[in-house]
Design an enzyme around this catalytic site. Structure first.
Site, PDB file in Angstrom:
ATOM      1  N   ALA A  11       0.848  -1.191   0.000  1.00  0.00           N
ATOM      2  CA  ALA A  11       0.000   0.000   0.000  1.00  0.00           C
ATOM      3  C   ALA A  11       0.887   1.245   0.000  1.00  0.00           C
ATOM      4  CB  ALA A  11      -0.907  -0.014   1.214  1.00  0.00           C
ATOM      5  N   ALA A  12       1.982   1.183   0.748  1.00  0.00           N
ATOM      6  CA  ALA A  12       2.873   2.332   0.831  1.00  0.00           C
ATOM      7  C   ALA A  12       4.191   1.929   1.471  1.00  0.00           C
ATOM      8  CB  ALA A  12       2.229   3.426   1.678  1.00  0.00           C
ATOM      9  N   MET A  13       5.185   2.776   1.319  1.00  0.00           N
ATOM     10  CA  MET A  13       6.493   2.525   1.929  1.00  0.00           C
ATOM     11  C   MET A  13       7.054   3.833   2.457  1.00  0.00           C
ATOM     12  SD  MET A  13       8.995   0.611   2.795  1.00  0.00           S
ATOM     13  CE  MET A  13      10.470   1.281   3.581  1.00  0.00           C
ATOM     14  N   GLU A  14       7.556   3.749   3.697  1.00  0.00           N
ATOM     15  CA  GLU A  14       7.883   4.950   4.474  1.00  0.00           C
ATOM     16  C   GLU A  14       9.253   5.552   4.195  1.00  0.00           C
ATOM     17  OE1 GLU A  14       7.661   1.788   5.817  1.00  0.00           O
ATOM     18  OE2 GLU A  14       9.268   1.452   7.254  1.00  0.00           O
ATOM     19  N   ASN A  15       9.824   5.388   2.987  1.00  0.00           N
ATOM     20  CA  ASN A  15      11.160   5.932   2.741  1.00  0.00           C
ATOM     21  C   ASN A  15      11.284   7.329   3.350  1.00  0.00           C
ATOM     22  OD1 ASN A  15      11.592   3.669   1.008  1.00  0.00           O
ATOM     23  ND2 ASN A  15      10.376   4.758  -0.503  1.00  0.00           N
ATOM     24  N   GLU A  25       2.574   5.839   7.600  1.00  0.00           N
ATOM     25  CA  GLU A  25       3.895   6.105   6.999  1.00  0.00           C
ATOM     26  C   GLU A  25       4.586   7.278   7.680  1.00  0.00           C
ATOM     27  OE1 GLU A  25       4.830   3.700   5.285  1.00  0.00           O
ATOM     28  OE2 GLU A  25       2.813   2.883   4.973  1.00  0.00           O
ATOM     29  N   HIS A  50       6.321   6.253  10.788  1.00  0.00           N
ATOM     30  CA  HIS A  50       7.603   5.590  10.490  1.00  0.00           C
ATOM     31  C   HIS A  50       8.751   6.582  10.308  1.00  0.00           C
ATOM     32  CE1 HIS A  50       6.625   1.439  10.261  1.00  0.00           C
ATOM     33  NE2 HIS A  50       5.836   1.502   9.210  1.00  0.00           N
ATOM     34  N   GLU A 100       6.493  -1.712  13.004  1.00  0.00           N
ATOM     35  CA  GLU A 100       5.170  -1.870  12.399  1.00  0.00           C
ATOM     36  C   GLU A 100       4.056  -1.806  13.444  1.00  0.00           C
ATOM     37  OE1 GLU A 100       4.821  -1.348   9.515  1.00  0.00           O
ATOM     38  OE2 GLU A 100       6.761  -1.800   8.634  1.00  0.00           O
TER      39      GLU A 100
HETATM   40 ZN   LIG Z   1       4.746   0.116   8.175  1.00  0.00          ZN
END
Ligand SMILES: [Zn+2]
Length: 1038
Positions: free
Chosen positions: A418-422, A455, A458, A477
């Protein structure tokens, strides 16, 4: 990282996949053999399909390789001295590693080839040579009785990267890129080996220099070791302790078609397909984009430069410092240096998106980048606006400022999660960030909101302070998932997410999974890289969040918050393990005069699987003394002997049990009792004859509570007389506990059904939601039974009066969802859903009328929040024409959320021919997206008329399905559990076991969970179905 579809009924999760790739996996696209990638790239033994992907790009890349070869040949002829490994990174054939001539190691790519030799033969020779070197190296280590450092699952600890200079050139026209990485290394222990991660790339040159200026250290040879995805550089002498060295590697690779590493994606604008390149490194894919120490503990600073055509723009974690334009239409963006960070949340993108921006009070520039048409429509404005507010919220809550000068949110058409917290460049799949408030349902808005809150959390939990190793992925998480509710409460204070919605969507959901004997602890040992994907599951996310919430509650929220502030301040820019957190929190407690050994308490919850059920017996003793006992809760008591740990009395928890005493009009304030033994006696003051006990107040604890029958009766009476004495969350908690205790056989079957008898008066959403979720699996156990109607009728009676009171929503498109009363709308939706699915006549009529109106007017006036219910009801009740109409609309609509509910509605039909047709169509990637095909099969399995069809289809097509989804573990386990979880006959259980026997493969964990679930279903039916029907019969005649 946010997994998919968190708010679905069942726990799903899931990397998506794209059509093209699935076609490759199915072997439908063959390409001619012979490519540079095969010759020179690493050769992972299990990834034929990647080789296929490589092959496809051969033609496009051949030209640049030829040019490269020519340049290198010239360089060699001119005797340019360059310490390097050969292109045959798999290792050129050589007699002996240690004694080989320096000259041999310096051969550039192709330099050793005799002209005119068939390419194929050369490849094979090189491959054999690679293995020979590897074997000899291994023998050498065996003589020393040690494992060679490159064969170990973790990188050897003798080196540490301090800083990376990474220069990339992205060639979007043929989807390749080249890179040069310079890593500054610190030596902790002397060694001749440099072992770092690199996977699926072609390495052209390696050079090692002492410091930056001093002379080189000669590279003897280098090779890939695909099993551990590392690249090994063997030097002619040891690197010296405490000296610093520079490792330079020049390489090239593909901008992959699979959604990991540096990958490509595309969208259509004004009829023209446009491409973009973006990264997904978590958890172990940075190694596909550049050679690096790809474990979270190796934090370093990064300075990235990206060269690309000027028609694109490039993004990375940090802002662009300078851009250098070349005459030929290329530009190089030099990004500022990052703070210390791990590789898995490094990121870059090359795209031609546009953006809108805002600035926080503290000066952080927030931009949302998306395809130009979406930006123009303002679809990103909602996300942009809440992001600004959320950064301000987190800065205030954590008392640690956001660490980078900017945060970009990137909306991409396809992404594996769904998403990535870069850090500074978070990536979202479009459906989870773009939103048009005028055509989105509340649940869609909630999804978007919570993904963004997650995100952003994070950026602190994960990016600023990073878990030491993946076994504690739940630390980041679990926090991010917990804060989804806290952060959403900040945005919408009236929604009570943390106190209420958390229960149904997280706690109740994960206790279903964790109640299986085949569950696993939240902290999972991780050895192999292949284990790492496995730890990103609902246990890590949801159980992690539930444990953190329990902790926050027994500590007190303000002390908990103080503790988190300390934890982030102490460990910022570093790594921390769970014990670091427990220690900091214990200290915070001590400061307010409380002494709890948090580590001791929490270890039992994080290292043991499952959770306890507390039983409170109030009426068996005198003198206000109650007996409290604990045991592990499991759905299938028969499953106990299979796991010796379950029979072990050491399976105990320290449980912060809150308890209150109530009578007809009043409930006492709660007291906390720490329960740590199997059975304990406690004195409770003011325990009168008619007073009832309630444990786990507001369900803040991660456990279930059972009582003696007398106490359950008193509670039921209380709910019938005046349910508001018991809080909303306690009402939801009682409902979920009762249904699940009955399902597992701890409680008579009639108790949960008696509890919901007060529902004619229940005006709060949460208890309805809890009941609806608990009734759902019960319904699936009964829906093919002869006497199903009795159950159906009983539920309808409990729903009828509230259904009448609430009525249907009107479609008021002008009213923004954000202003709509969330509680009221969600309650009405829940009641309508129950009424329609259990067969309320008015509900059916209303749905049919709305559908007919749509068909005749061709205008969809169905209120947004109930569209899925209306479509499904319409399809199940009305004739084939309606199915065809919905099918047609599914094809013509472009709105993603709408498309999905139309597709799911098609699975509601009673017509087995239509269901079969749909199942067969679902595997056609042209018609149904790969990620949606799984939902089609699962939804057909939920339909009592389609369950056997889906089950049969699943078995027949397993090979195809497994080839498609096998590597995306989440997807496969979602499919397996979705198709099998409601099987409940002896015959089906036999079929499942036979099927597993005949199949050899990877999804073993999912299949053993499936067997346990079906065994529990069969057992429940054998033991309790009749009891339930008898009680229902009696109850309905009264
Ligand atoms: Zn996460």
């Amino acid at each position: 990282m946010d997994l998919e579809e968190k708010r679905e009924k069942r726990p799903p999760v899931t990397p998506m996949m794209i059509e093209e790739e699935a076609a490759l996996r199915n072997g439908s696209r063959g390409l001619p053999p012979g490519s540079w990638a095969e010759a020179a790239g690493p050769r992972p033994r299990t990834t034929e399909r990647h080789i296929a992907v490589h092959k496809r790009l051969v033609l496009g890349f051949a030209v640049s390789i030829l040019a490269l070869l020519a340049v290198t040949m010239i360089a060699v002829l001119l005797s340019v001295r360059f310490e390097e490994c050969s292109a045959a990174a798999d290792g050129p054939p050589r007699a002996s590693g240690n004694g080989s001539l320096p000259g041999a190691a310096r051969q550039p790519p192709g330099a050793g080839q005799s002209p005119g030799r068939p390419e194929q033969e050369e490849e094979e020779k090189e491959a054999r040579g690679g293995e020979v070197v590897e074997e000899e190296e291994e023998e050498e280590w065996q003589r020393r009785r040690e494992l060679p450092p490159w064969t170990r699952p973790r990188l050897p600890r003798h080196l540490r990267p301090l800083h990376y200079n990474l220069m990339l050139s992205a060639f979007m026209e043929n989807f390749t890129f080249s890179g040069e990485v310079n890593v500054q290394l610190e030596v902790l222990n002397a060694s001749r080996y440099i072992v770092l991660h690199a996977h699926r790339m072609h390495i052209e040159a390696v050079r090692v220099a002492e410091d930056k200026l001093a002379g080189g250290v000669r590279v003897d040879r280098s090779f890939f070791y695909p099993q551990t995805q590392v690249f090994v550089v063997v030097l002619n002498r040891s690197l010296e302790v405490q000296k610093s060295y520079n490792l330079k590697i020049i390489y090239n690779a593909l901008i992959e078609n699979e959604l990991l590493g540096f990958f490509r994606s595309s969208y259509v604008l004004h009829g023209e397909r446009r491409f973009l390149g973006v990264t997904q490194f978590s958890p172990t894919h940075a190694r596909k984009a550049f050679p690096c120490f790809d474990e979270p503990i190796y934090k370093a600073t990064f300075k990235i430069s990206i060269r690309h055509q000027a028609t694109y723009l490039s993004l990375s974690n940090m802002p662009v410092e300078t851009s250098v334009f070349e005459e030929d239409g290329w530009v190089t963006d030099h990004f500022s240096q990052t703070p210390l960070m791990s590789t898995y949340y490094l990121a870059w993108a090359v795209c031609n998106f546009t953006y809108r921006e805002t600035v926080t009070k503290s000066g952080v520039v927030v931009r949302l980048y998306a395809r130009p048409d979406a930006i123009r429509r303002g679809s990103g404005d909602y996300a942009l606006n809440i992001t600004r507010r959320l950064i301000e919220f987190y800065e205030d809550y954590f008392k640690v400022p956001y660490s980078l000068p900017k945060l970009d949110l990137l909306a991409v058409p396809k992404h594996p999660y769904a998403a990535m917290e870069n850090w500074g460049l978070s990536v979202f799949v479009e459906q989870r960030i773009l939103l048009d408030p005028s055509i989105s349902s509340i649940s869609y808005l909630l999804d978007v909101t919570m993904v963004i809150v997650h995100e952003l959390c994070h950026q602190w939990f994960g990016d600023l302070v990073t878990p030491v190793w993946w076994e504690d992925v739940w630390l980041k998480e679990g926090f991010a998932h917990y804060f989804e509710f806290v952060g959403t409460d900040y945005l919408y204070p009236g929604w009570n997410m943390e106190k209420q919605r958390f229960l149904t969507d997280v706690l109740h959901e994960v206790m279903l999974l964790d109640g299986l004997a085949s569950s696993h602890p939240v902290s999972q040992e991780v050895q192999q890289a292949t284990d790492i994907d496995r730890v990103f599951d609902w246990i890590a996310y949801k159980k992690g969040a539930a444990l953190i919430r329990m902790l926050a509650n027994f500590m007190g929220h303000s002390v908990f918050q103080m503790g988190l502030q300390d934890y982030l301040t102490i460990h910022k820019y570093g790594n921390a393990a769970r014990n670091d957190l427990w220690n900091t929190l214990s200290k915070a407690l001590k400061r307010v005069g409380k002494s709890v050994n948090i580590q001791q308490v929490m270890d039992q919850w994080t290292l043991q699987m499952g959770y306890p059920v507390i039983t409170i017996l109030g009426n068996e003793t005198t003198d206000n003394v109650i007996v409290i006992s604990q045991e592990r809760f499991v759905y299938d008591i028969d499953a106990k002997p299979k796991d010796p740990a379950l029979g072990d009395s050491s399976y105990l928890w320290q449980i912060p049990l809150t308890i209150a005493v109530g009578n007809t009009s009043h409930i006492s304030s709660e007291a906390i009792i720490w329960v740590s033994n199997k059975s304990e006696h406690h004195r409770i003051p003011a325990l009168e004859e008619a007073s009832w006990l309630l444990g786990n107040i507001n369900q803040t604890g991660y456990f279930r509570v059972n009582y003696d029958i007398r106490n359950w009766r008193l509670i039921i009476n209380q709910l019938t007389r005046n349910h508001e004495v018991i809080s909303v969350s306690n009402r939801a908690g009682l409902i979920d506990d009762a249904f699940n205790l009955a399902r597992a056989g701890y409680l008579p079957q009639n108790i949960p059904l008696e509890i919901i008898r007060y529902f004619s008066e229940e005006k709060d959403f949460l208890p309805w939601h809890a009941a609806s979720r608990a009734l759902y699996p019960l319904d699936k156990l009964l829906d093919r039974a002869e006497n199903y109607n009795i159950f159906n009728e009983y539920i309808l009676r409990q729903v009828a009066s509230m259904y009448l009171k609430l009525g249907w929503p009107t479609n008021n498109l002008n009213k923004s969802l954000v202003q709509a009363s969330y509680q009221h709308e969600e309650l009405r939706r829940e009641v309508i859903m129950l009424a329609c699915s259990f067969g309320n006549k008015h509900c059916h009529q209303q749905a049919a009328t709305l559908i007919s109106d749509w068909i005749s007017s061709n205008r969809n006036r169905i209120p947004l929040n109930v569209r899925d219910i209306v479509y499904c009801t319409g399809v199940s009740l009305m004739d084939e024409d309606v199915w065809e109409f919905i099918w047609m609309k599914f094809h013509s609509t472009t709105a993603v959320s709408e498309k999905k509910i139309l597709l799911e509605a098609l699975t509601c039909s009673d017509d087995r021919n239509l269901l079969n047709r749909l199942l067969n169509l679902s595997l056609n990637s042209e018609v149904v997206l790969d990620q949606d095909a799984i939902d089609v099969i699962i939804h057909v399995a939920r339909n009592p008329h389609g369950r056997d069809l889906a089950w049969k289809f699943f078995r027949e097509k397993w090979k195809i399905l497994n080839a498609r989804y096998g590597e995306a573990l989440f997807m496969n386990s979602k499919l397996i559990s979705g198709v099998t979880e409601f099987l409940n006959t002896e015959e089906e259980l036999r079929e499942l076991k036979n099927f597993i026997k005949s199949y050899e493969g990877g999804a073993a964990v999912s299949f053993s969970r499936a067997v346990e679930t079906v065994e529990a279903n069969v057992r429940w039916k054998k033991l309790y179905k009749e009891e339930l029907f008898q009680w229902l019969r009696k109850s309905l005649t009264h």
